[in-house]
Design a protein around this motif. Structure first.
Motif, mmCIF file in Angstrom:
data_model
loop_
_atom_site.group_PDB
_atom_site.id
_atom_site.type_symbol
_atom_site.label_atom_id
_atom_site.label_comp_id
_atom_site.label_asym_id
_atom_site.label_seq_id
_atom_site.Cartn_x
_atom_site.Cartn_y
_atom_site.Cartn_z
ATOM 1 N N CYS A 81 5.011 -9.672 0.824
ATOM 2 C CA CYS A 81 4.711 -10.333 -0.356
ATOM 3 C C CYS A 81 4.157 -11.670 -0.771
ATOM 4 O O CYS A 81 5.166 -11.938 -0.752
ATOM 5 N N CYS B 258 5.131 -12.654 -4.450
ATOM 6 C CA CYS B 258 6.364 -12.153 -5.340
ATOM 7 C C CYS B 258 7.181 -12.486 -4.219
ATOM 8 O O CYS B 258 8.677 -12.339 -4.425
ATOM 9 N N GLY C 8 8.791 -7.738 -5.804
ATOM 10 C CA GLY C 8 8.074 -6.778 -5.843
ATOM 11 C C GLY C 8 7.278 -7.004 -6.958
ATOM 12 O O GLY C 8 7.699 -7.706 -8.686
ATOM 13 N N CYS C 9 6.026 -6.843 -7.213
ATOM 14 C CA CYS C 9 4.882 -7.495 -8.387
ATOM 15 C C CYS C 9 3.305 -6.397 -8.069
ATOM 16 O O CYS C 9 3.820 -5.162 -7.563
ATOM 17 N N CYS D 233 1.445 -5.581 -4.925
ATOM 18 C CA CYS D 233 2.354 -4.873 -3.655
ATOM 19 C C CYS D 233 3.142 -3.778 -3.958
ATOM 20 O O CYS D 233 3.919 -3.429 -3.208
#
Ligand SMILES: [Zn+2]
Length: 365
Positions: free
Chosen positions: A291, A294, A298-299, A302
């Motif tokens: 992604c 980020c 992890g955000c 995504c």
């Protein structure tokens, strides 16, 4: 169809199910999921999404609400809502799903209860070759092969490896260049390419791949896409078409570039034809792309997976005239070290496009 409608009734006492199902479909669609899996287990139904090829747990719905959710999906798909012991297939039209595209619904009885899988059919249009994210040497090889008036280009890779996306991008480029009559026979047509005569096989009516190719070659094509070579008859037609002034693109099931040669030689007994027709073989995989928002942490973009979208990892083998004498003797030239899957994978990791763990998941070792 009318009989199915007559026996289908909306689930009763389910004021919450329509809203829940609508929200579930909308969330999955917005996240870019390709499939929604609902599995009955004792006391509940688990929810999973397939995102960029990988299943992710998305929680569970407790009974009795879960039962009403499954009933609502079957009602929308015009399936028998009371039928839980036999598999059923249906479709939810876009307007009923509240999405821009139709959903295919498949139910199956498992030992812990019913399983429902919904496939989201996004209306896709072909992207250009440059947009695919192919390794540069592969992009150059493919562009140069499709610029030729004749020749056989074969792609391989497991289901879901993006072969047909690559074929359609090549077709898109040919259509943009213009001047050639482009035809396809596919099973089915999933991506529309403007300027191309696209057709589908229809096995039930006898329009098999070989029958369709035979007829289409009388439609004066300059380039023909054959969705898949599954049998000797289609393989021989593809090779003959390439030898008689056509550009032919197709896919063949094999695990590697060399595997394509081995399989083609089994299907086409004449080594001279194989050697004279082949111009390029591609072996493709798809890996998830880290992604960009980020960098893999992890955000929300995504869905906390660290990945968003996929990129192709490809190895290729170009055949030029100096290779043909060896090919006629059944010898396959080696891949150059910078055009192997491993080299493409290393470059993608070094460029920060994906991770070593993702390469291992897709390529194994
Ligand atoms: Zn992210």
């Amino acid at each position: 169809m009318s009989e199915i409608r007559a026996t289908t009734t909306p689930p009763t006492n389910s004021p919450d199910a329509p809203e829940l199902v609508a929200a579930m479909l909308r969330d999955a669609d917005q996240a870019g999921a390709s499939d929604i899996h609902l599995q009955s287990i004792p006391g509940a139904v688990t929810l999973q999404w397939r995102l960029d090829g990988v299943l992710h747990d998305r929680g569970r719905i407790e009974m009795p609400v879960a039962e009403r959710v499954l009933g609502r999906i079957k009602y929308l798909a015009r399936l028998r809502t009371y039928q839980e012991t036999l598999p059923q297939d249906g479709r939810i039209p876009a307007e009923d799903a509240g999405l821009d595209c139709d959903l295919r619904v498949s139910t199956y009885p498992t030992v812990t209860g019913e399983k429902i899988v919904l496939r989201i059919f996004r209306n896709s249009s072909a992207v250009s070759l440059a947009e695919l994210g192919l390794p540069l040497p592969t992009l150059n090889a493919l562009q140069s092969a499709i610029a030729q008036p004749t020749g056989l280009i074969l792609l391989t890779g497991p289901a879901g490896s993006g072969k047909s996306t690559t074929v359609h991008a090549a077709l898109h480029e040919l259509a943009q260049a213009g001047g050639r009559h482009l035809v396809t026979v596919e099973d089915p047509v999933e991506t529309l390419v403007p300027g191309v005569m696209q057709t589908e096989v229809n096995e039930a009516r006898g329009l098999t791949y070989p029958a369709a190719v035979r007829h289409l070659l009388r439609q004066d094509p300059q380039a023909i896409v054959i969705g898949e070579i599954r049998d000797a008859e289609t393989a021989n037609l593809a090779v003959q078409a390439a030898l008689t002034g056509h550009l032919v693109l197709s896919t063949l099931h094999a695990g590697s570039c060399h595997g394509v040669l081995d399989r083609l030689r089994l299907l086409v007994p004449d080594p001279f034809s194989v050697a004279a027709s082949l111009t390029l073989v591609l072996n493709q995989r798809l890996v998830r792309r880290t992604c960009t928002r980020c960098q893999g942490d992890g955000c929300s973009h995504c869905v906390r997976t660290g990945f968003h979208g996929r990129i192709p990892i490809v190895e290729h083998l170009v055949f030029t005239d100096p290779d043909r004498p060896a090919l006629r003797q059944g010898i396959t030239p080696p891949l150059s070290p910078d055009s192997t899957l491993a080299a493409a994978a290393s470059r993608a990791v070094a460029a920060g496009l994906t991770t070593s763990a993702e390469i291992l998941r897709v390529l194994g070792k």
